[in-house]
Structures are given as C-alpha cells and as structure tokens.
Scaffold this motif. Structure first.
Motif, short mmCIF file in Angstrom:
data_model
loop_
_atom_site.label_atom_id
_atom_site.label_comp_id
_atom_site.label_asym_id
_atom_site.label_seq_id
_atom_site.Cartn_x
_atom_site.Cartn_y
_atom_site.Cartn_z
N SER A 51 0.78 34.36 9.72
CA SER A 51 1.16 35.35 8.70
C SER A 51 1.08 36.61 9.48
O SER A 51 -0.16 36.95 10.11
CB SER A 51 0.02 35.37 7.66
OG SER A 51 0.11 34.14 6.86
N PRO B 31 1.71 41.04 8.46
CA PRO B 31 1.87 41.97 7.66
C PRO B 31 3.40 42.26 6.95
O PRO B 31 4.13 42.44 8.00
CB PRO B 31 0.96 43.33 8.13
CG PRO B 31 0.27 42.85 9.13
CD PRO B 31 0.96 41.62 9.72
N ASP C 14 -1.48 35.37 3.23
CA ASP C 14 -1.79 36.27 4.49
C ASP C 14 -2.72 35.48 5.25
O ASP C 14 -2.98 36.35 6.20
CB ASP C 14 -2.20 37.62 3.90
CG ASP C 14 -3.44 37.28 2.85
OD1 ASP C 14 -4.05 36.38 2.84
OD2 ASP C 14 -3.75 38.63 2.47
#
Length: 337
Positions: free
Chosen positions: A99, A101, A108
C-alpha cells in the motif's frame, strides 16, 4: 562499477527507460554508486527490424552485465521475457504488493509478496493439436517446486513482517501436478519451524486477496497461478503503476515493471514510472546481497522512501489523475535523491 543492461522496450517503454536512466545517473553522480548502462533492443520493434524479438546481440550484452532491467514490450513479450527467464534460469518471479499513500488500495496496511515459480507449468509452451482437440502439457517437478519453496521461506525470514508462507495450489483437482507442488512446499516448511506455514486453494486465495489482503505475507505458487494472483494483488494496492517485479536466479537477475507497454498513452509523457523505479530498488537490494555491498541497500531504501514521500504529498502523473508529466515526476525524485 555495476554493468546494467537495459531493454528499452515498446510503447511507454522508452519513456520509462529515460526515467530509470535519470535516476541511475543521479545515483551514479551524486550518491557514489557507479553504473555503466547499456541500452538494448528487444520487443516488437526489434522483431520488425531484425526478424527476432530477442536479437542475439542483445542476449550477448545481457549475459555480460551484472543485472538487466527490462521496460515493457508489446505483443512479442513472451518471445522476450519468457525466453530470458528459461535461458538464464531465472526461476523466482518476485512481485511485491504494498500500500502506498493516495493510491486506491483496499487498505493502507497491505504488504505482501508473490513468489512465483518461473520456469515450468503451462508456460513451457508445450502445446499441440490432436485431431479436433488441443493439448497443453503442464510440467511440475519436485526439484523446481522445492527450489521455489526454499526461496519463499528465505524471503519470509528476511522480510520485517509476519513470518508466514502461504502455499497456493489446486491439488484437490490437479492431484498429481499440484499435489507434487503442495507436498514439496510442505516438506521444505519442516526446515523452517520459525515460519508459519499454511496451504490454500487458488480460488480461495483469489477471494482472500480481496477479503483479507492484510493477512498475507509471502505467497508461493506455480507459474500460471502466480501470474494471475500477482496482477490481482497489484490491483488490490491500487494498480499496476506501483508494481515492480524481479526475475531471480542463482547467478543473475532481471528487473521489470509488472504492467505492459500501454500503447494508448505512449509518447504522451504522462506514464507513471514508479513501478520501473521501484524495480531499481529491487535490483539494488539484489546487487547488495550478491556483492555484500551495503551502499546498495542504503540507496535502495532511500529511493523507495523518496517515491513513498512523493506520492504521500499527493504528487502523481497525469495517467493516474495527477498533474505531472513523466519527466516532471522523475525530476522530483532525482532532486530529492
């Protein structure tokens, strides 16, 4: 000085190659890790101009280099990458899914890697016609299965993660071939009692990659299943644009993005180069391990952190909804490096 051969590819390949060269030159000039880069010809254009998708000169240069990077190629991809994998015995195809951002990941906290056997299965191309039927031979050997299982367990030890290996197969249907793969992985697991081991049918794995991707650490599987599951895991973390890959053998390795040549955006200078640049990070890690060069590890980590911080700040290329060109995005990375 590390000799790197670079297949510039087709479609967006040359644009991604320019991005990779910029990053490698920055590392060479500013960070003290030296590279000698040779650009090579393979793929659709090579096939059109020379009659061979993988010219002999290209193969010769690759064999003389310390490592190879390959940008995406077009319709002739199988005649390039599959041939190189088998020719150089690059038996482990490594595809991380992590993951990042501001990418459309399902969660996440996903950080897994697909370890795919790279030399056998249906990808040997042993197909033939039999009357009105077509037949493909699926080859699974104990030696190759144990070799890739060992690589998966060693990867689990090295990763700062869950210390778990999931063996994925379909032995309830393909009892002989996948039965051998499953048995081989189980036998190897006994040499790694500190690593959690589980087995999972491929259909259940495909479902769980969507349902609980955070539960996976290292997934080891056969060639065909690994090809499919690694694309799925890449999409789970937001798409192929952040998906690097390595093809690793005992003596040599080749690094590439997971995605294809994307002819629809070729020449527009809008492609996200992150997958190819993260492949450089994988190359640096491999060179560092092979040559016991700590500087490779340090710069590889610095490169990944730079890409992470850049996408965390919301900076993206135009192909994934951002405002930057490929060149501008690359310059942001080289400036920060």
């Amino acid at each position: 000085m590390y000799k790197v051969s670079l297949i510039t590819g087709d479609g967006i390949g040359p644009e991604l190659s320019e991005s990779a060269i910029s990053v490698l030159n920055t590392i060479h000039d500013k960070l003290g890790l030296k590279f000698d880069i040779t650009q090579l010809f393979a793929g659709d254009k090579a096939l059109e101009q020379t009659g061979k998708a993988l010219p002999d000169d290209t193969v010769d240069y690759i064999k003389k280099s310390d490592a190879c990077m390959k940008a995406p190629v077009g319709e002739s991809a199988a005649d390039v990458i599959v041939v190189l994998r088998r020719m150089l015995d690059l038996y482990a195809n490594i595809r991380p899914a992590k993951s990042y951002p501001h990418m459309p990941a399902l969660r996440d906290d996903i950080d897994l890697v697909i370890v795919r056997e790279n030399t056998e299965d249906l990808y040997t191309g042993k197909e033939f016609s039999l009357g009105n039927s077509s037949v493909a031979l699926r080859i699974i050997s104990e030696a190759a299965s144990k070799r890739i299982a060992k690589y998966a367990f060693e990867s689990a030890i090295q990763r700062n993660s869950k210390k778990k290996v999931t063996c994925v197969h379909k032995s309830n249907v393909m009892r002989i071939t996948d039965g051998m793969f499953a048995k081989s992985c189980l036998e190897v697991s006994k040499d790694y009692p500190e690593i959690e081991f589980e087995q999972m049918y491929v259909d259940a794995c495909a479902m769980n990659l969507i349902r609980q991707p955070e539960k996976f650490d290292v997934v080891v599987t056969t060639n065909l299943f690994g090809d499919i599951l690694s694309d799925e895991s890449s999409q789970v973390v937001g798409g192929l644009g952040m998906a690097p890959a390595a093809n690793i053998g005992d003596e040599f390795a080749l690094f590439e993005p997971v995605h294809g040549a994307a002819f629809d955006i070729a020449g527009k200078n809008i492609a996200n180069p992150s997958s190819f640049l993260l492949s450089i990070k994988m190359m640096l890690d491999w060179l560092g391990k092979k040559h016991q060069d700590t500087k490779c590890f340090e710069i590889g980590e610095k490169l990944e952190n730079t890409i992470f911080d850049l996408v965390k700040s919301g900076i993206k290329t135009k192909d994934i909804g951002g405002q930057m060109s490929t060149t501008e995005f690359t310059k942001q990375i080289t400036d920060k490096l």
